[in-house]
Design an enzyme around this catalytic site. Structure first.
Site, mmCIF file in Angstrom:
data_model
loop_
_atom_site.group_PDB
_atom_site.id
_atom_site.type_symbol
_atom_site.label_atom_id
_atom_site.label_comp_id
_atom_site.label_asym_id
_atom_site.label_seq_id
_atom_site.Cartn_x
_atom_site.Cartn_y
_atom_site.Cartn_z
ATOM 1 N N ARG A 82 -21.081 -39.821 11.543
ATOM 2 C CA ARG A 82 -22.293 -40.214 11.799
ATOM 3 C C ARG A 82 -22.141 -41.778 11.947
ATOM 4 N NH1 ARG A 82 -26.203 -37.082 8.639
ATOM 5 N NH2 ARG A 82 -25.591 -34.955 9.108
ATOM 6 N N ARG A 129 -29.140 -43.918 10.677
ATOM 7 C CA ARG A 129 -30.131 -44.621 10.125
ATOM 8 C C ARG A 129 -29.742 -46.079 9.524
ATOM 9 N NH1 ARG A 129 -32.635 -40.325 6.097
ATOM 10 N NH2 ARG A 129 -30.417 -39.524 6.526
ATOM 11 N N ASP A 161 -27.178 -32.568 16.820
ATOM 12 C CA ASP A 161 -26.886 -31.801 15.564
ATOM 13 C C ASP A 161 -26.165 -30.859 15.443
ATOM 14 O OD1 ASP A 161 -28.135 -33.040 12.734
ATOM 15 O OD2 ASP A 161 -28.308 -30.955 12.846
ATOM 16 N N TYR A 183 -27.002 -22.789 6.530
ATOM 17 C CA TYR A 183 -28.484 -23.304 6.634
ATOM 18 C C TYR A 183 -29.323 -22.120 7.042
ATOM 19 C CZ TYR A 183 -26.836 -27.997 6.183
ATOM 20 O OH TYR A 183 -26.149 -29.120 5.720
ATOM 21 N N ARG A 229 -35.019 -44.013 17.638
ATOM 22 C CA ARG A 229 -35.723 -42.964 16.809
ATOM 23 C C ARG A 229 -37.296 -42.615 16.668
ATOM 24 N NH1 ARG A 229 -37.168 -38.889 13.933
ATOM 25 N NH2 ARG A 229 -36.431 -38.204 11.705
HETATM 26 O O1 1CP Z 1 -23.203 -40.266 14.944
HETATM 27 C C1 1CP Z 1 -22.866 -39.048 14.735
HETATM 28 O O2 1CP Z 1 -21.923 -38.582 14.000
HETATM 29 C C2 1CP Z 1 -23.654 -38.025 15.931
HETATM 30 C C3 1CP Z 1 -24.683 -37.243 15.253
HETATM 31 C C4 1CP Z 1 -24.739 -36.269 14.109
HETATM 32 C C5 1CP Z 1 -23.599 -35.409 13.647
HETATM 33 C C6 1CP Z 1 -22.226 -35.383 13.990
HETATM 34 C C7 1CP Z 1 -25.842 -35.865 13.570
HETATM 35 C C8 1CP Z 1 -27.135 -36.565 13.510
HETATM 36 N N1 1CP Z 1 -25.718 -34.717 12.714
HETATM 37 C C9 1CP Z 1 -24.284 -34.343 12.816
HETATM 38 C C10 1CP Z 1 -23.797 -33.363 12.069
HETATM 39 C C11 1CP Z 1 -24.348 -32.632 11.037
HETATM 40 N N2 1CP Z 1 -25.569 -32.276 10.964
HETATM 41 C C12 1CP Z 1 -23.688 -32.010 9.985
HETATM 42 C C13 1CP Z 1 -22.305 -31.961 10.016
HETATM 43 C C14 1CP Z 1 -21.728 -33.280 9.094
HETATM 44 C C15 1CP Z 1 -21.911 -33.850 7.851
HETATM 45 O O3 1CP Z 1 -21.576 -32.956 6.984
HETATM 46 O O4 1CP Z 1 -22.739 -34.634 7.433
HETATM 47 C C16 1CP Z 1 -24.457 -31.364 9.124
HETATM 48 C C17 1CP Z 1 -24.112 -30.637 7.719
HETATM 49 C C18 1CP Z 1 -25.968 -31.577 9.678
HETATM 50 C C19 1CP Z 1 -27.041 -31.115 9.176
HETATM 51 C C20 1CP Z 1 -28.161 -32.052 8.866
HETATM 52 N N3 1CP Z 1 -28.769 -32.830 9.922
HETATM 53 C C21 1CP Z 1 -28.311 -32.928 7.889
HETATM 54 C C22 1CP Z 1 -27.769 -32.666 6.632
HETATM 55 C C23 1CP Z 1 -28.393 -32.159 5.439
HETATM 56 C C24 1CP Z 1 -27.550 -31.955 4.276
HETATM 57 O O5 1CP Z 1 -27.493 -30.526 4.157
HETATM 58 O O6 1CP Z 1 -26.870 -32.650 3.770
HETATM 59 C C25 1CP Z 1 -29.106 -33.980 8.265
HETATM 60 C C26 1CP Z 1 -29.777 -34.993 7.250
HETATM 61 C C27 1CP Z 1 -29.464 -33.759 9.686
HETATM 62 C C28 1CP Z 1 -30.265 -34.772 10.360
HETATM 63 C C29 1CP Z 1 -29.591 -35.930 11.075
HETATM 64 N N4 1CP Z 1 -28.705 -35.334 12.054
HETATM 65 C C30 1CP Z 1 -28.325 -36.453 12.456
HETATM 66 C C31 1CP Z 1 -28.823 -37.626 11.738
HETATM 67 C C32 1CP Z 1 -28.677 -39.051 12.383
HETATM 68 C C33 1CP Z 1 -29.671 -37.066 10.865
HETATM 69 C C34 1CP Z 1 -30.717 -37.998 10.101
HETATM 70 C C35 1CP Z 1 -31.975 -37.769 10.312
HETATM 71 C C36 1CP Z 1 -32.818 -38.693 10.809
HETATM 72 O O7 1CP Z 1 -32.320 -39.779 11.815
HETATM 73 O O8 1CP Z 1 -34.019 -38.814 10.517
#
Ligand code: 1CP
Length: 351
Positions: A31, A35, A81, A157, A44
């Site tokens: 990540r 944000r 994602d 999910y 974004r």
């Molecule tokens: O920089 C990076 O790492 C690349 C981008 C990336 C990756 C690798 C994003 C962008 N998401 C992910 C993987 C991801 N998404 C995982 C596996 C990693 C982890 O465990 O954190 C999971 C579980 C998700 C699902 C997801 N998407 C969540 C988690 C929800 C939860 O159950 O806790 C969230 C918040 C998202 C949205 C998301 N994806 C990525 C970002 C930057 C965001 C935040 C949203 C935003 O900008 O508003």
């Protein structure tokens, strides 16, 4: 102009993942785009919503490259994602601002009939375009990482419809309707393997499979539903793309990390925050490269908590067969200067 692309074997991350000694200890952060970066929040804001953002190659490529412009990181991870795969299978997926992902939940075996991988690659074409755009702009010596969610985490999910505290719906489905659940896992193995193959063909030079919720499974299901599907995906990917390094991140797998190392299907294992490093050095590192595992909260706090945390990892697991990373993703409240401090500390002590 000295912008001749570096050969793959000049890239420290790829050298380390292939078990070779590297020119320097590689570091990237889960990540690392997100944000906590003001420039991320700005791009974004140009997209209608988060899904639209993931499917806009111009914006997603920009978000992918942002952390490399600020920090001396060894890799970019494509901005996307894990939930684009359920979306491409035909499930309804959306993001509620401030709350996170929502899906139209699978409730019964019949709901699986609505899912199909037939259109997977065309529906995910924008992700591959993002990779192509990033590959064309990647600074020399840096690697491009593709990724996907593991079948178990994707299923969580897809069945819960959102993130969960106890995963009771998921487990009720899995234990109560094992045949239907196995069918779902098989579909996800197929979809994830093909998604990763397409990412590699578009320019990804290594891939990570995120099993963020592996840690809620007891034995023997952890091996059957986390390890086995991830190993099958790695084998299919390697058959199509020989030599591609695969990192598995079975978060919370505890002692079963040992079985992941013995499996032999992965080039590296991402260690979660809690995994004891002495044990990992003794039991995992002889068999596999390890990646990790700084507590993201130490990065958020900074100062001596951060430097001590970094030094402990370098001492226990470095400098060979280690990719420096966090034990989970960068937290949104993290001050960007702390990431610069982290990279400087890794460079200063490890090179
Ligand atoms: O920089 C990076 O790492 C690349 C981008 C990336 C990756 C690798 C994003 C962008 N998401 C992910 C993987 C991801 N998404 C995982 C596996 C990693 C982890 O465990 O954190 C999971 C579980 C998700 C699902 C997801 N998407 C969540 C988690 C929800 C939860 O159950 O806790 C969230 C918040 C998202 C949205 C998301 N994806 C990525 C970002 C930057 C965001 C935040 C949203 C935003 O900008 O508003």
């Amino acid at each position: 102009m000295d912008d001749v692309p570096a050969r793959a074997d000049d890239k420290p991350l790829l050298q380390t993942l292939k078990g070779q000694s590297a020119d320097r200890l590689p570091i990237w952060l889960m990540r690392q785009a997100g944000r906590y970066l003001p420039e991320y929040r700005e791009v974004r804001g140009k997209a209608k919503n988060f899904i639209d953002f993931c499917f806009r190659p111009d914006l997603a490529a920009e978000a992918t490259l942002q952390p490399l412009r600020r920090f001396d990181l060894d890799a970019a991870i494509v901005f996307s994602d894990i939930l684009v795969v359920p979306l491409a299978l035909g499930q309804k997926v959306w993001f509620e601002e401030g709350k996170g992902p929502r899906l139209e939940a699978i409730e019964k075996a019949d709901d699986l009939a609505k899912l199909s991988a037939d259109e997977l690659e065309p529906r995910l074409a924008a992700v591959y375009e993002t990779l192509e755009a990033v590959a064309a702009e990647l600074p020399a010596g840096r690697a491009l990482i593709g990724f996907a969610g593991a079948p178990w985490t994707l299923a969580s999910y897809m069945i819960e419809g959102q993130t969960s505290r106890d995963f009771a719906r998921l487990k009720r489905f899995a234990y109560g309707q094992p045949e239907a659940f196995e069918r779902l896992l098989a579909l996800l193995v197929e979809a994830v393997a093909r998604h990763l193959v397409a990412q590699v063909r578009a320019g990804a030079e290594a891939v990570q499979i995120f099993d963020s919720w592996a840690g809620v499974l007891p034995q023997p299901e952890l091996k059957a539903w986390s390890l086995a599907p991830m190993a099958e995906i790695a084998r299919r990917l390697r058959a199509a793309c020989p030599g591609i390094p695969v990192i598995a991140f079975p978060r919370g797998a505890g002692l079963t990390y040992g079985a992941f190392a013995e499996e032999g299907a992965f080039d590296a294992l991402g260690l979660d925050t809690t995994l004891p490093r002495g044990w990992a050095a003794e039991r995992l590192q002889p068999k596999t490269v390890v990646q990790g595992n700084l507590d993201p909260v130490k990065l958020l706090v900074g100062g001596s908590a951060l430097t001590r945390g970094v030094d402990e990892i370098l001492e226990a697991l470095g400098p060979q067969r280690l990719v420096f990373n966090l034990g989970h993703g960068v937290l949104p409240e993290t001050p960007p200067e702390h990431v610069a401090d982290l990279v400087a500390r890794v460079r200063g002590t490890a090179s």
